[in-house]
Every structure is written in C-alpha cells, then in structure tokens.
Enzyme design. Structure first.
Site, short mmCIF file in Angstrom:
data_model
loop_
_atom_site.label_atom_id
_atom_site.label_comp_id
_atom_site.label_asym_id
_atom_site.label_seq_id
_atom_site.Cartn_x
_atom_site.Cartn_y
_atom_site.Cartn_z
N CYS A 186 0.88 -1.29 0.19
CA CYS A 186 -0.11 0.13 -0.04
C CYS A 186 0.92 1.29 0.03
O CYS A 186 2.03 1.26 0.30
CB CYS A 186 -0.86 0.00 1.37
SG CYS A 186 -1.84 -1.32 1.42
N ASP A 192 15.95 -10.44 -14.66
CA ASP A 192 14.67 -10.10 -13.99
C ASP A 192 14.94 -9.59 -12.34
O ASP A 192 16.32 -10.05 -11.95
CB ASP A 192 13.62 -10.95 -14.18
CG ASP A 192 12.18 -10.29 -14.12
OD1 ASP A 192 12.28 -9.42 -13.68
OD2 ASP A 192 11.27 -11.00 -14.46
N ASP A 193 14.10 -9.30 -11.62
CA ASP A 193 14.56 -8.99 -10.17
C ASP A 193 13.95 -10.24 -9.36
O ASP A 193 14.23 -10.23 -8.30
CB ASP A 193 13.47 -7.69 -9.88
CG ASP A 193 11.83 -7.69 -10.19
OD1 ASP A 193 11.47 -8.95 -10.72
OD2 ASP A 193 11.33 -6.79 -9.91
N CYS A 198 12.56 -3.98 4.75
CA CYS A 198 12.15 -4.98 3.62
C CYS A 198 13.20 -4.66 2.62
O CYS A 198 13.15 -3.65 1.80
CB CYS A 198 10.74 -4.78 3.03
SG CYS A 198 10.39 -5.64 1.50
N CYS A 221 15.29 -7.32 6.70
CA CYS A 221 14.02 -8.39 6.81
C CYS A 221 14.27 -9.19 5.36
O CYS A 221 14.42 -8.79 4.29
CB CYS A 221 12.78 -7.94 6.48
SG CYS A 221 11.46 -9.35 6.41
N ASN A 229 0.32 0.74 5.68
CA ASN A 229 0.89 0.11 4.78
C ASN A 229 1.73 -1.12 5.60
O ASN A 229 2.61 -0.49 6.56
CB ASN A 229 1.90 0.79 3.92
CG ASN A 229 2.83 -0.10 3.07
OD1 ASN A 229 4.27 0.65 2.80
ND2 ASN A 229 2.60 -1.10 2.88
N CYS A 252 11.56 -13.84 3.40
CA CYS A 252 11.03 -14.71 2.29
C CYS A 252 12.14 -15.16 1.65
O CYS A 252 11.66 -16.05 0.46
CB CYS A 252 10.21 -13.70 1.00
SG CYS A 252 11.15 -12.21 0.57
N TYR A 295 12.30 -4.35 -5.87
CA TYR A 295 11.23 -4.46 -6.83
C TYR A 295 9.99 -3.56 -6.60
O TYR A 295 9.41 -2.99 -7.35
CB TYR A 295 10.63 -5.98 -6.25
CG TYR A 295 9.17 -6.22 -7.11
CD1 TYR A 295 9.43 -7.22 -8.24
CD2 TYR A 295 8.08 -5.95 -6.50
CE1 TYR A 295 8.22 -7.64 -8.93
CE2 TYR A 295 6.75 -6.30 -7.60
CZ TYR A 295 7.01 -7.13 -8.43
OH TYR A 295 6.14 -7.60 -9.17
N SER A 346 10.93 -4.21 -14.90
CA SER A 346 11.46 -4.95 -13.69
C SER A 346 12.97 -5.13 -13.74
O SER A 346 13.76 -4.88 -12.65
CB SER A 346 10.70 -6.06 -13.04
OG SER A 346 10.65 -7.11 -14.13
N GLY A 352 -0.43 0.23 -4.88
CA GLY A 352 -1.87 -0.41 -4.64
C GLY A 352 -2.86 0.25 -5.63
O GLY A 352 -2.97 1.32 -5.91
N CYS A 372 5.63 -13.94 2.36
CA CYS A 372 5.79 -12.73 3.48
C CYS A 372 4.67 -12.65 4.19
O CYS A 372 3.43 -12.81 3.57
CB CYS A 372 5.80 -11.60 2.33
SG CYS A 372 5.97 -9.85 3.30
S1 SF4 Z 1 9.36 -11.02 4.05
FE1 SF4 Z 1 10.30 -10.32 1.95
S2 SF4 Z 1 9.03 -9.32 0.96
FE2 SF4 Z 1 8.31 -9.48 3.04
S3 SF4 Z 1 8.84 -7.73 4.18
FE3 SF4 Z 1 10.47 -9.44 4.28
S4 SF4 Z 1 11.97 -9.02 2.70
FE4 SF4 Z 1 10.01 -7.89 2.44
#
Ligand code: SF4
Length: 490
Positions: free
Chosen positions: A5, A367-368, A243, A455, A106, A458, A249, A290, A32, A404
């Site tokens: 968002c 690509d990403d 993130c 983070c 968000n 993922c 991305y 991308s 979004g 995620c």
């Molecule tokens: S899990 Fe991946 S997409 Fe989600 S906040 Fe963490 S780094 Fe970002």
C-alpha cells in the site's frame, strides 16, 4: 508479487490538502491499485472519500471540493489482510468521544486477531476484518485516557508486525513507523507545509524537498500551521528490519529510501550479479520494466571485467546491452490472473520479442525475481522460439523460498518454485541454459546494511517478527496482551 500500500499525509498553511493528497496518491499508484481514498479535517469536522479502483477512477473533479481542510491523509491499497471490498478500503475513519481519527496503513500486523478479540470482548464493534481498523480502535481507546503521544506509544506497545502509518487526529497529522522500520515512510517539506509519504517520489510530484526518512519507532507530528514537525522516538530496537524487496522490486526507481536512490541500488545489484555469476553472451536484455536497472548495471560491469573477474582488453566491449523484449503496457499484471492457464496466456500478451536482437545470438535475460516460475518458463520459450542460440537467466535477488507475512501478496509456500527446488532444478524446470540468483550477502553489501538490519524473511525463511509456525532470525517476542501491565511512563 503485488505491491502493498501507499500512504500519505499533509499539513498545509491555509491551503486545502485534498488536491496535493490526490497528486501524491497518483505518484504512489504503483503501490496499490485496488482502492484509493482521502480523509481531510477542516478544524470542525472530518471529510472522507474512499472507493474501489485507481486514483483516477475514484476521484472525479467534483469529489475533491467537499474534502475541505488543510490537513489530511490518503491511501492506495492492494489488499494483503482483510477482504477485497470497500469495508477494507482506506483511509479508515472513525469518530469517537474525544474526536475523529483517520488511519492509513502500509504493512501487516501479525497479532491483529488477538487485539481484535480483546477489544471485541470489551465492546468494540468492528466493521471489517482488516488490521487497520484494529489499530484505529486501539488508538481510539487509548486516546480516551492519554494524550496523543502517549496513546500512540501505548498502541505501539500492543501491535506487533510491520506498519507505516499516516494518521489524522482531528486536524493533526501524524506518521509512525514500526520499531524495525519494515515499511518505508519519509518526511518532505513543501512550499507551505509538510508531507509524510511512503516514497519520496510523492514529495517530488508536489515540488517538495525530501527531509529524511521517518526513523523506525518514531512518531512524527506535523504542526497544524504547516510550519514544521515534532519528533518523538517512542520505541528503540537494536536492529532494524527494512524490507530489502522495496529496493529490488516495490519502490519506484526514482524514490530515495534510506538515503539511497532506488535506481542506483538496482544498478549496483546488477553489477554484483555480474561479479557473482556473469556469463559471456552476445547480448544482455532486461525483462521490462522490472529488470531494466539490474541489466544496465550488469552490462556496465561487464565492460570493465570479464566473467572470470579479469580486466577486459581494450578492444573487447563486453556484453552488449539490448532491449529485446517489448512490453504491452495495457495488460495487467500476470499475478492477478486467477488461474494458471490465464497466467500463461498473459505472459505472451504482455511481452513481444524483437527478433533481430535475438535470432542466432546467445542471450542473458535479467529479472528481479522468480515467484512461481511461470513467467520465466514462458520467457525462455519465447526467446528460444525467436531463435536465441542460448538463454541464460540472471536474477537480481536471492531465491524466494517462503511467503511474506509483512504485507506483500507474494504466493503461498507451495506455489513458490524455489521453496522445494534447488537452483539447478529450477533451471531445468524453466529450460534455461543457466540460471543464477544474487546472494543475500551481496544484497546486504549493496544496501550498506548488516544482514540483521534487513528483513530477508522470504529468501531465508527466518523472519524479524514472531510469527506462529515460522523461524525468526533474532530475539523477538510478540506483546503479551492480556498480562500486560501498563507502566507509569506509558
Ligand atoms: S518477507 Fe520479503 S517481501 Fe516481506 S517484508 Fe520481508 S523482505 Fe520484504
């Protein structure tokens, strides 16, 4: 993957906030596309216009005039938690005993259900199943007992997860970022006021100047006359959890996040990709749009060194950068197609190869990310059908192995091709001649962060929050709501 968002808030000196908010939402539309809305306050009452659709569809000329007042917030939403209908469209607004609240969120709370149950047990009635309403109710309850700053601090002590919020409390606009700063939020100065926004591109759109990022755990209160802002560091953590996918991305390439231009970060990731896994082919091409910045950095690095890391000879230009795939901009994202069959057809609708760039050549395509693998499989086939002699795939991020929980609509673990396949198995599945991803260390290096300040949930399967059934990469605990004792300085 779909963006999360976009949030915005402005406080101006006398001028109505609705139109600047509307332009800022346009700048954040990529974050979004499901719903959009604006809430303003004119000093006496709150005004709101929120609906499903793109910003341009939600607001007609006549819709902005009734949104009176020089303070307000806005939101564009892609649903991550809660239903896909107007009940979850934002900003969420509510009136209660000591005023009115508007809230744009968000991110994603991982303990929203616990708080909702607790509040419902003491009589709060919820109109949606989204976590934003949970924050609004909790804050409204705390505002009955505390001043604004203490009320926000108390709510921050109860919610666990990722959040960048813009909040209107009557005609005061606030911005809050979760203690680990998972989602971006920045402050900008306008000619006649201040703005809070998910990305600095929204500030640019209003001819403003980026001041700085809101710090993790910080509350920023915009002054009502547009004169400045006050800062309260309400929570401090040892590590952040930005993130990393914002840089890879989600964010616009022309946005500055954590003092880094996103476009530059992507180019540098592309350079690393060449260093780690460069392959000498006739051409390198991006998946538009991308992969473009990654491919540009990759090709740039390839002019300096060979794939073996040796300095390149003067008469050797490296790998040629070429646009070999044209994008049909009027086709929606393949990810929102409901069935696999429709997704597969959509890739062919979306990308058209330029035969002369590809035929008879060895090709690296950049690509990403690879999510399900559907797009990559189609892409490799497309290039081979077009006469490519070899197709090598390079990805400017590590393998996505887990979902995620922080607000990105990615895919389930079962749908993620890398959750149970090795890189070699994925290469085989997409029929590429070679496949390589960027390492997590390279990502941390390029972003200038320790791994523990990002983070990487993922791509590692270890998250910076306490999520039921998942591993964490740090020492975190979700708040114990029922047993929580309020301390004197709460
Ligand atoms: S899990 Fe991946 S997409 Fe989600 S906040 Fe963490 S780094 Fe970002």
């Amino acid at each position: 993957m779909t963006e999360k968002c976009g949030v915005v808030g402005v406080s101006l000196d006398g001028r109505d906030a609705a139109r600047p908010l509307y332009y800022a939402l346009y700048a954040l539309q990529h974050r979004g596309q499901e719903s959009a809305g604006i809430v303003t306050h004119d000093g006496f009452q709150q005004h709101s216009h929120v609906d499903m659709g793109l910003v341009g569809d939600v607001f007609g000329e006549g819709d902005l005039d009734p949104l009176a007042g020089s303070a307000g917030i806005g939101h564009v939403r892609y649903p991550t938690a809660g239903s896909v209908d107007t009940s979850c469209a934002q900003p969420f607004s509510v009136s209660f005993k000591s005023g009115s609240l508007g809230l744009s969120h968000n991110g994603n709370l991982v303990n929203a259900d616990e708080i909702r149950d607790e509040l419902a047990a003491v009589g709060h009635a919820f109109t949606s199943d989204g976590d934003t309403e949970v924050i609004a109710h909790d804050l409204a309850r705390n505002l009955l007992e505390e001043d604004l700053v203490r009320a926000v601090k108390r709510t921050m002590g109860r919610i666990h997860g990722s959040y960048a919020l813009t909040i209107s409390h009557d005609d005061t606009v606030l911005g809050v970022r979760d203690p680990q700063g998972n989602r971006p939020l920045c402050i900008g100065e306008l000619e006649d006021g201040y703005i809070l926004a998910s990305e600095s591109a929204a500030i640019d759109t209003l001819d403003g100047e980026l001041v700085r990022d809101v710090r993790p755990g910080e509350l920023v209160v915009l002054q009502e006359d547009g004169d400045g802002f006050d800062s309260y560091q309400l929570v401090e953590e040892d590590n952040t959890a930005h993130c990393f996918f914002e840089h890879v991305y989600f964010a616009r390439p022309d946005s500055v996040i954590d003092e880094t231009l996103v476009y530059e970060a992507r180019r540098n990731l592309g350079r690393k990709l060449w260093e780690e896994s460069g392959v000498e082919t006739d051409v390198v091409m991006p998946v538009p749009d991308s992969g473009r910045a990654f491919a540009s950095g990759y090709a740039d690095a390839a002019t300096e060194t060979t794939a073996d890391g040796e300095a390149r000879a003067e008469d050797d230009d490296g790998v040629e950068f070429a646009e070999g795939l044209m994008k049909n901009r009027y086709v929606g994202r393949t990810f929102i197609m409901p069935t696999q069959d429709e997704r597969e057809r959509a890739v062919r609708l979306k990308l058209n190869p330029i035969k002369s760039t590809i035929e008879g050549k060895t090709v690296t395509v950049i690509d990403d990310s690879i999510v399900r693998g559907t797009t990559s499989t189609q892409l490799v086939q497309l290039l081979k059908d077009c006469g490519a002699a070899e197709v090598h795939v390079r990805i400017g991020a590590p393998e996505i192995v887990a979902p995620c929980y922080m607000g990105i609509d990615m895919a389930t673990r079962e749908e993620l091709i890398a959750s149970d396949k090795s890189t070699e198995e994925i290469r085989d599945a997409i029929s590429a001649d070679s496949l390589a991803y960027l390492s997590t260390d390279a990502v941390a290096d390029v972003l200038g962060k320790e791994r523990l300040d990002l983070c990487l949930g993922c791509v590692t399967g270890e998250y910076p929050y306490d999520i039921e059934g998942e591993e964490t990469d740090r020492d975190v605990q979700r708040p114990q709501l029922a047993s929580r004792q309020l301390s004197a300085d709460d």
